[in-house]
Design a protein around this motif. Structure first.
Motif, mmCIF file in Angstrom:
data_model
loop_
_atom_site.group_PDB
_atom_site.id
_atom_site.type_symbol
_atom_site.label_atom_id
_atom_site.label_comp_id
_atom_site.label_asym_id
_atom_site.label_seq_id
_atom_site.Cartn_x
_atom_site.Cartn_y
_atom_site.Cartn_z
ATOM 1 N N VAL A 93 27.619 -22.720 12.315
ATOM 2 C CA VAL A 93 28.625 -22.215 13.248
ATOM 3 C C VAL A 93 28.517 -22.979 14.563
ATOM 4 C CG1 VAL A 93 29.574 -20.192 14.402
ATOM 5 C CG2 VAL A 93 28.430 -19.954 12.176
ATOM 6 N N VAL A 94 29.615 -23.608 14.955
ATOM 7 C CA VAL A 94 29.709 -24.315 16.241
ATOM 8 C C VAL A 94 30.652 -23.527 17.142
ATOM 9 C CG1 VAL A 94 30.461 -26.428 17.413
ATOM 10 C CG2 VAL A 94 29.269 -26.569 15.217
ATOM 11 N N LEU A 95 30.194 -23.179 18.317
ATOM 12 C CA LEU A 95 31.027 -22.476 19.290
ATOM 13 C C LEU A 95 31.439 -23.452 20.372
ATOM 14 C CD1 LEU A 95 32.331 -20.089 20.697
ATOM 15 C CD2 LEU A 95 30.067 -19.431 21.563
ATOM 16 N N ALA A 96 32.727 -23.769 20.409
ATOM 17 C CA ALA A 96 33.274 -24.657 21.437
ATOM 18 C C ALA A 96 33.972 -23.797 22.474
ATOM 19 C CB ALA A 96 34.258 -25.646 20.810
ATOM 20 N N ARG A 114 19.517 -15.926 15.491
ATOM 21 C CA ARG A 114 20.497 -16.478 14.559
ATOM 22 C C ARG A 114 20.926 -17.869 15.031
ATOM 23 N NH1 ARG A 114 19.591 -14.741 10.177
ATOM 24 N NH2 ARG A 114 21.555 -15.670 9.522
ATOM 25 N N PRO A 115 21.120 -18.809 14.089
ATOM 26 C CA PRO A 115 21.476 -20.177 14.495
ATOM 27 C C PRO A 115 22.927 -20.264 14.971
ATOM 28 C CG PRO A 115 21.475 -19.982 12.109
ATOM 29 C CD PRO A 115 20.968 -18.672 12.632
ATOM 30 N N LEU A 116 23.127 -20.854 16.121
ATOM 31 C CA LEU A 116 24.464 -21.053 16.680
ATOM 32 C C LEU A 116 24.438 -22.317 17.527
ATOM 33 C CD1 LEU A 116 27.383 -19.939 17.211
ATOM 34 C CD2 LEU A 116 26.424 -18.811 19.234
ATOM 35 N N THR A 117 25.300 -23.266 17.226
ATOM 36 C CA THR A 117 25.409 -24.479 18.029
ATOM 37 C C THR A 117 26.482 -24.262 19.083
ATOM 38 O OG1 THR A 117 24.746 -25.933 16.209
ATOM 39 C CG2 THR A 117 25.998 -26.936 18.015
ATOM 40 N N VAL A 118 26.078 -24.270 20.346
ATOM 41 C CA VAL A 118 27.023 -24.066 21.443
ATOM 42 C C VAL A 118 27.412 -25.423 22.011
ATOM 43 C CG1 VAL A 118 27.397 -23.031 23.712
ATOM 44 C CG2 VAL A 118 26.088 -21.798 21.963
ATOM 45 N N LEU A 119 28.703 -25.716 21.944
ATOM 46 C CA LEU A 119 29.217 -26.986 22.435
ATOM 47 C C LEU A 119 30.003 -26.698 23.708
ATOM 48 C CD1 LEU A 119 29.118 -29.935 21.482
ATOM 49 C CD2 LEU A 119 31.335 -29.584 20.387
ATOM 50 N N THR A 213 33.724 -8.486 23.605
ATOM 51 C CA THR A 213 35.030 -8.729 23.002
ATOM 52 C C THR A 213 34.875 -9.766 21.892
ATOM 53 O OG1 THR A 213 35.723 -10.590 24.408
ATOM 54 C CG2 THR A 213 36.040 -8.361 25.293
ATOM 55 N N ALA A 214 35.987 -10.228 21.383
ATOM 56 C CA ALA A 214 35.959 -11.244 20.323
ATOM 57 C C ALA A 214 35.194 -12.494 20.738
ATOM 58 C CB ALA A 214 37.394 -11.614 19.928
ATOM 59 N N PHE A 215 35.147 -12.802 22.026
ATOM 60 C CA PHE A 215 34.426 -14.003 22.465
ATOM 61 C C PHE A 215 32.935 -13.911 22.140
ATOM 62 C CE2 PHE A 215 38.149 -14.356 25.328
ATOM 63 C CZ PHE A 215 38.546 -15.630 24.963
ATOM 64 N N GLY A 216 32.347 -12.746 22.342
ATOM 65 C CA GLY A 216 30.944 -12.587 22.005
ATOM 66 C C GLY A 216 30.698 -12.267 20.552
ATOM 67 N N LEU A 217 31.674 -11.601 19.909
ATOM 68 C CA LEU A 217 31.435 -11.042 18.581
ATOM 69 C C LEU A 217 31.782 -11.981 17.435
ATOM 70 C CD1 LEU A 217 32.773 -7.419 19.198
ATOM 71 C CD2 LEU A 217 30.459 -8.312 19.533
ATOM 72 N N VAL A 218 32.877 -12.752 17.551
ATOM 73 C CA VAL A 218 33.309 -13.580 16.421
ATOM 74 C C VAL A 218 32.264 -14.641 16.061
ATOM 75 C CG1 VAL A 218 35.024 -15.250 15.626
ATOM 76 C CG2 VAL A 218 35.768 -13.133 16.747
ATOM 77 N N PRO A 219 31.833 -15.482 17.008
ATOM 78 C CA PRO A 219 30.864 -16.516 16.610
ATOM 79 C C PRO A 219 29.534 -15.947 16.146
ATOM 80 C CG PRO A 219 31.183 -16.504 18.995
ATOM 81 C CD PRO A 219 32.218 -15.596 18.427
#
Length: 547
Positions: A93-96, A114-119, A213-219
């Motif tokens: 999962v990449v969060l742009a 949890r693994p999350l790539t923040v771009l 909101t969806a910004f924190g929850l979806v990724p």
């Protein structure tokens, strides 16, 4: 409730604020009593938009949804479950996204492992590294409230090109995108063109208040987080928001406001070692962008540890945060803070949002707008069109070019020493690194080194990420900042598909635009350009150690 740092502690739903009562009572008059006399807790819980004055009323009326957005977010859970199941094969999962569109998700993922790539960068090296990792199993979450963020626009373009170059059809590439944005935003039209799934954001919540909101929850849901627990933690605390007592958000906000009005307008944010990884960075953008305007504001200074320099001083309030606190333990993990905030992550998000709104009421600033953020963006757009003006360095020393203001020594150590010694009483130093947050990570060690030298608050921000948070404070807050900008040579640039500029060109324009916005305000800006990044970082850290 008794408090290990003195006074009374405010506690509810497992979240405890220690020390706030002592800070409030140290002021000539109690800020908390004044807030209660104005019925601020009850009015804020009822979404009264008049709390911040007539000029802020229209904005506030449209931006108070964060008070109960966690309840509306429950409606997202079935869609998130379906989305997670549908994209189960895409486990990278990449969060742009920038600022409030990415920081909360990063905290959630780090805290829960949890693994999350923040771009959240325009550095070509960092973008290339993300593109090269498990592309076939990548889902890119494009997150932008306005839908017009230049960084996110660049990210979807380069990822779509990478997917197509890997042999995917347009439809196959579209499946690798999920879009989070406000209804009707330009990014929604992009999503339709990509054939991507769109999850609408809550239009009543501003970006920096959007953690639940969806910004924190979806990724984070895509990354494997059970997000329901976060919403339940916030809901458990929500019933306290209208209270005059046993209201942790009120206690924290009153303490921050009381300290700021009595000259302690810097807040050292200290992790106490009991979880909540990276929460200080999220609090930083929330407090700085919400309060730093009209020449006023609270400057957050995230520290690496309780013992890190930069957390003391007559104008500094020290606040620790963590997920748990053993009975009888000293908050702060070794250095007792003025205030300690301890509790679960969902409750922390809501508490800090509430407290920040309270600080806005105390300082009489609008905590929901960001009037100066657009300035650097406009400068960037202009410089992308005209080109960044060439300027000869004041000197070159090893792998560092020095671009020094008039009257500044031109050697690296001398320029750093001059900048450090020139910090105003009540001032601060901001290190702004337009570099690779991963590849050049060692440069962050500069913050504690300079804090030791200056004996003043020193912040560190990665560009352009900080432009969407502390960038507002730097320009709209008290004009007491001194600035060290770090840039680096790009050896392997990356075009932005469909645009006449590259990532390296965009990064350079953002740095130049920010420099201009600061120098136009008469603030000292020293720029050090690393012609060889690895060697330059080592040289810079060595120079700082010898100051």
């Amino acid at each position: 409730m008794s408090d290990p740092v003195g006074g009374l502690a405010d506690a509810s739903a497992g979240l405890v604020v220690h020390g706030a009562d002592v800070v409030d009572r140290s002021a000539p008059a109690s800020t908390r009593d004044a807030l209660v006399a104005r019925r601020v807790p009850a009015r804020l819980a009822a979404k009264d938009p008049t709390l911040w004055g007539p000029a802020a009323e229209a904005e506030a009326r449209a931006r108070l949804g964060w008070l109960d957005t966690h309840r509306r977010s429950l409606e997202l859970l079935p869609q998130l479950a379906e989305l997670t199941a549908e994209l189960a094969d895409l486990d990278h999962v990449v969060l742009a996204g920038m600022g409030g569109s990415s920081l909360a998700a990063e905290v959630i993922a780090r805290t829960l492992g949890r693994p999350l790539t923040v771009l959240d960068t325009t550095d070509p090296g960092q973008v290339r590294r993300a593109l090269a990792y498990r592309l076939d199993r990548t889902v890119v979450v494009l997150a932008s409230k306005s839908g017009s963020t230049v960084e996110t626009d660049s990210h979807w373009r380069v990822y779509r090109q990478a997917f197509r170059d890997a042999g995917m059809t347009e439809a196959e590439a579209g499946r690798h995108f999920v879009v989070v944005t406000d209804p009707g935003s330009p990014l929604g039209a992009v999503a339709a063109g990509l054939g991507a799934i769109t999850v609408p954001a809550d239009p009543e919540v501003g970006g920096r208040y959007s953690a639940l909101t969806a910004f924190g929850l979806v990724p984070t849901a895509l990354a494997g987080v059970e997000v329901t627990e976060l919403l339940e933690e916030a809901e458990a605390l929500a019933g306290t928001l209208g209270r005059d007592r046993d209201n942790p958000g009120l206690a924290l906000g009153a303490a921050l406001g009381a300290a700021a009005t009595c000259g302690r307008d810097k807040v050292a944010l200290v992790p106490d070692g009991t979880g909540l990884e990276g929460l200080g960075d999220w609090i930083e953008q929330l407090l700085a962008e919400s309060t730093g305007k009209a020449g006023l504001g609270v400057l957050p200074v995230p520290l690496e540890s309780p013992a890190a320099p930069g957390g003391l001083g007559p104008d500094v309030l020290t606040v620790s945060y963590g997920g748990s606190l053993a009975p009888g333990a000293v908050p702060g993990g070794g250095r007792a803070p003025d205030v300690a905030v301890n509790g679960s992550l969902g409750a922390q998000f809501l508490t800090w949002e509430y407290a920040t709104a309270i600080v806005g009421a105390v300082l009489e600033v609008n905590p929901f707008d960001q009037p100066n953020v657009a300035e650097s963006k406009e400068n960037t757009v202009r410089l992308l069109a005209s080109g960044v003006p060439a300027r000869a360095p004041s000197s070159t020393e090893g792998a560092i070019e020095v671009y020094a203001p008039a009257g500044t020594p031109v050697d690296v150590a001398g320029a750093l020493r001059h900048l450090a010694r020139g910090i105003d009483d009540g001032g601060y130093l901001a290190v702004m690194a337009y570099l690779d947050r991963l590849g050049d990570a060692a440069v962050a060690r500069l913050r504690p080194l300079l804090a030791n030298v200056t004996d003043r608050p020193v912040t560190f921000g990665w560009g352009p990420r900080f432009l969407h948070s502390t960038g507002q404070y730097h320009k709209g807050g008290p004009r007491v900042g001194s600035f060290l900008q770090l840039t680096g040579t790009v050896d392997d640039d990356l075009p932005v598909p469909g645009k006449p500029y590259s990532f390296g060109g965009l990064q350079a324009a953002q740095a130049a635009g920010d420099r201009q916005a600061l120098t136009d305000r008469g603030r000292p800006v020293l720029r050090l350009h690393l012609t060889d990044r690895s060697a330059g970082v080592a040289q810079l850290l060595d120079a700082a150690r010898q100051l």
